[in-house]
Design an enzyme around this catalytic site. Structure first.
Site, mmCIF file in Angstrom:
data_model
loop_
_atom_site.group_PDB
_atom_site.id
_atom_site.type_symbol
_atom_site.label_atom_id
_atom_site.label_comp_id
_atom_site.label_asym_id
_atom_site.label_seq_id
_atom_site.Cartn_x
_atom_site.Cartn_y
_atom_site.Cartn_z
ATOM 1 N N LEU A 101 0.815 -1.211 0.000
ATOM 2 C CA LEU A 101 0.000 0.000 0.000
ATOM 3 C C LEU A 101 0.848 1.260 0.000
ATOM 4 O O LEU A 101 0.538 2.229 -0.708
ATOM 5 C CB LEU A 101 -0.934 -0.002 1.212
ATOM 6 C CG LEU A 101 -1.883 -1.201 1.360
ATOM 7 C CD1 LEU A 101 -2.791 -1.008 2.583
ATOM 8 C CD2 LEU A 101 -2.711 -1.417 0.101
ATOM 9 N N THR A 132 9.586 6.369 2.625
ATOM 10 C CA THR A 132 10.524 5.777 3.572
ATOM 11 C C THR A 132 10.423 4.252 3.598
ATOM 12 O O THR A 132 9.392 3.670 3.288
ATOM 13 C CB THR A 132 10.300 6.309 5.004
ATOM 14 O OG1 THR A 132 9.169 5.648 5.601
ATOM 15 C CG2 THR A 132 10.074 7.812 4.995
ATOM 16 N N ASP A 159 13.173 3.468 10.186
ATOM 17 C CA ASP A 159 12.567 2.438 11.012
ATOM 18 C C ASP A 159 11.767 3.201 12.059
ATOM 19 O O ASP A 159 12.346 3.895 12.902
ATOM 20 C CB ASP A 159 13.650 1.577 11.671
ATOM 21 C CG ASP A 159 13.079 0.445 12.508
ATOM 22 O OD1 ASP A 159 11.917 0.552 12.952
ATOM 23 O OD2 ASP A 159 13.798 -0.540 12.755
ATOM 24 N N ASN A 181 1.920 4.436 7.531
ATOM 25 C CA ASN A 181 1.532 3.177 6.898
ATOM 26 C C ASN A 181 2.410 2.001 7.319
ATOM 27 O O ASN A 181 1.980 0.842 7.220
ATOM 28 C CB ASN A 181 1.601 3.347 5.373
ATOM 29 C CG ASN A 181 1.495 2.022 4.645
ATOM 30 O OD1 ASN A 181 0.432 1.417 4.573
ATOM 31 N ND2 ASN A 181 2.616 1.548 4.098
ATOM 32 N N SER A 200 -4.812 2.020 9.584
ATOM 33 C CA SER A 200 -5.205 1.023 10.568
ATOM 34 C C SER A 200 -5.587 -0.252 9.822
ATOM 35 O O SER A 200 -4.859 -0.707 8.939
ATOM 36 C CB SER A 200 -6.360 1.564 11.423
ATOM 37 O OG SER A 200 -6.781 0.613 12.365
ATOM 38 N N TYR A 204 -1.411 -7.793 16.920
ATOM 39 C CA TYR A 204 -1.733 -6.892 15.809
ATOM 40 C C TYR A 204 -3.058 -6.176 16.070
ATOM 41 O O TYR A 204 -3.156 -4.949 15.901
ATOM 42 C CB TYR A 204 -1.807 -7.700 14.520
ATOM 43 C CG TYR A 204 -2.055 -6.894 13.269
ATOM 44 C CD1 TYR A 204 -1.020 -6.205 12.660
ATOM 45 C CD2 TYR A 204 -3.321 -6.832 12.694
ATOM 46 C CE1 TYR A 204 -1.243 -5.457 11.501
ATOM 47 C CE2 TYR A 204 -3.564 -6.099 11.548
ATOM 48 C CZ TYR A 204 -2.520 -5.407 10.943
ATOM 49 O OH TYR A 204 -2.747 -4.674 9.806
ATOM 50 N N LYS A 250 -3.701 -2.114 16.487
ATOM 51 C CA LYS A 250 -4.610 -1.343 15.641
ATOM 52 C C LYS A 250 -5.719 -0.681 16.455
ATOM 53 O O LYS A 250 -6.136 0.448 16.155
ATOM 54 C CB LYS A 250 -5.194 -2.231 14.546
ATOM 55 C CG LYS A 250 -4.173 -2.696 13.514
ATOM 56 C CD LYS A 250 -3.464 -1.528 12.826
ATOM 57 C CE LYS A 250 -2.568 -1.978 11.690
ATOM 58 N NZ LYS A 250 -1.844 -0.851 11.048
ATOM 59 N N THR A 281 -1.363 -7.812 -0.920
ATOM 60 C CA THR A 281 -0.036 -7.359 -0.492
ATOM 61 C C THR A 281 0.727 -8.544 0.090
ATOM 62 O O THR A 281 0.209 -9.662 0.159
ATOM 63 C CB THR A 281 -0.147 -6.260 0.575
ATOM 64 O OG1 THR A 281 -0.639 -6.836 1.801
ATOM 65 C CG2 THR A 281 -1.081 -5.147 0.130
#
Length: 279
Positions: free
Chosen positions: A14, A32, A56, A83, A134, A148, A152, A183
């Site tokens: 993404l 980045t 990072d 992101n 998110s 995870y 989020k 992805t």
């Protein structure tokens, strides 16, 4: 008017698609990644509109440098897109302290510090956008994705608070909640070091589904996500604080709302029953 972006996590997926789409639209992007070499092709294809930066988001000094470089070399900062992400697969019992800290550093602490650094810049120019990527996991939970999901949910809580705090300064803040996109997320997940056979029946189906997510024909394309984000940034007026995006996302959210209503009804019945018993 051309916008100046800082987008994290642009090595693939993404973030990469968004950086490319913004550059193609005539904007400039500080893109980045942890490994700058992963940005070489993106930079080659879009030349002077892409500024590749090493970042990072778990590293506070790199965050400071990335924002400073973006402002200095692009001439300002109009849009921050948090992101960058990672995922550890495991249940609450299986995920260790260090694995949890690493997950939350990437999903929560990194976006928090980048927003903190970007806000003075945006406030000085009278506006801007901060978009936190998110997930539908910010509204619901999935077996095996305990850390995870926790990250989020925390990111969305931060986003809701920040949206209210930044609005008086013209800074529009939203959490984007992608549904399934093709992805590398499913194949980049790392398994918790202390997996237990006791949870296999509950979590293995989810693990296998995630591994094959990029091949499913129903998944959205990252380029579609990028187009949606460009439309969101270009929209007039206030933004919804939580914005589902991608195929089926609204259906998932509607199901979550129904589940919340059912839970509320169950709680009301339980409380009423307890009150009657006490009386």
């Amino acid at each position: 008017m051309a916008r100046r972006w800082l987008v994290t996590g642009c090595s693939s997926g993404l973030g990469r698609a968004l950086a490319a789409a913004a550059a193609e639209a005539g904007d400039t992007v500080a893109a980045t990644a942890r490994k700058p070499a992963d940005l070489a092709e993106l930079h080659r294809c879009h030349g002077g509109r892409i500024l590749p930066l090493a970042l990072d988001v778990r590293d506070a000094e790199q965050c400071r440098s990335a924002v400073a470089d973006a402002v200095d070399r692009l001439g300002g900062l109009d849009v921050l897109v948090n992101n960058a992400g990672n995922g550890v697969f495991g249940t609450v019992e299986e995920v260790g302290d260090e694995e949890l800290r690493d997950q939350l550093e990437t999903l929560v602490a990194g976006p928090w510090r980048l927003a903190r650094l970007a806000l003075p810049v945006m406030r000085a120019r009278g506006g801007g956008h901060i978009l936190n990527v998110s997930s539908l996991a910010g509204r619901m939970s999935f077996p095996g994705l305990a850390a995870y999901v926790t990250g989020k949910h925390a990111l969305e809580g931060m986003t809701q608070a920040l949206a209210a705090e930044a609005a008086p300064f013209g800074v529009r803040v939203a959490a984007l909640e992608p549904a399934g996109y093709a992805t590398r997320y499913g194949t980049s997940l790392t398994d918790a070091a202390d997996r237990s056979p006791l949870y296999r029946d509950a979590t293995d189906p989810m693990r296998e589904q995630l591994r094959g997510i990029a091949q499913l024909p129903t998944m959205g394309r990252p380029e579609e996500f990028a187009r949606d984000v460009l439309r969101i940034v270009a929209a007039d007026g206030p933004l919804p604080v939580r914005i589902p995006v991608g195929p089926g996302s609204l259906d998932y959210v509607a199901a979550a709302v129904r589940a919340a209503a059912e839970e509320l009804a169950a709680v009301r019945a339980l409380v009423d029953e307890s009150a009657s018993a006490a009386g």
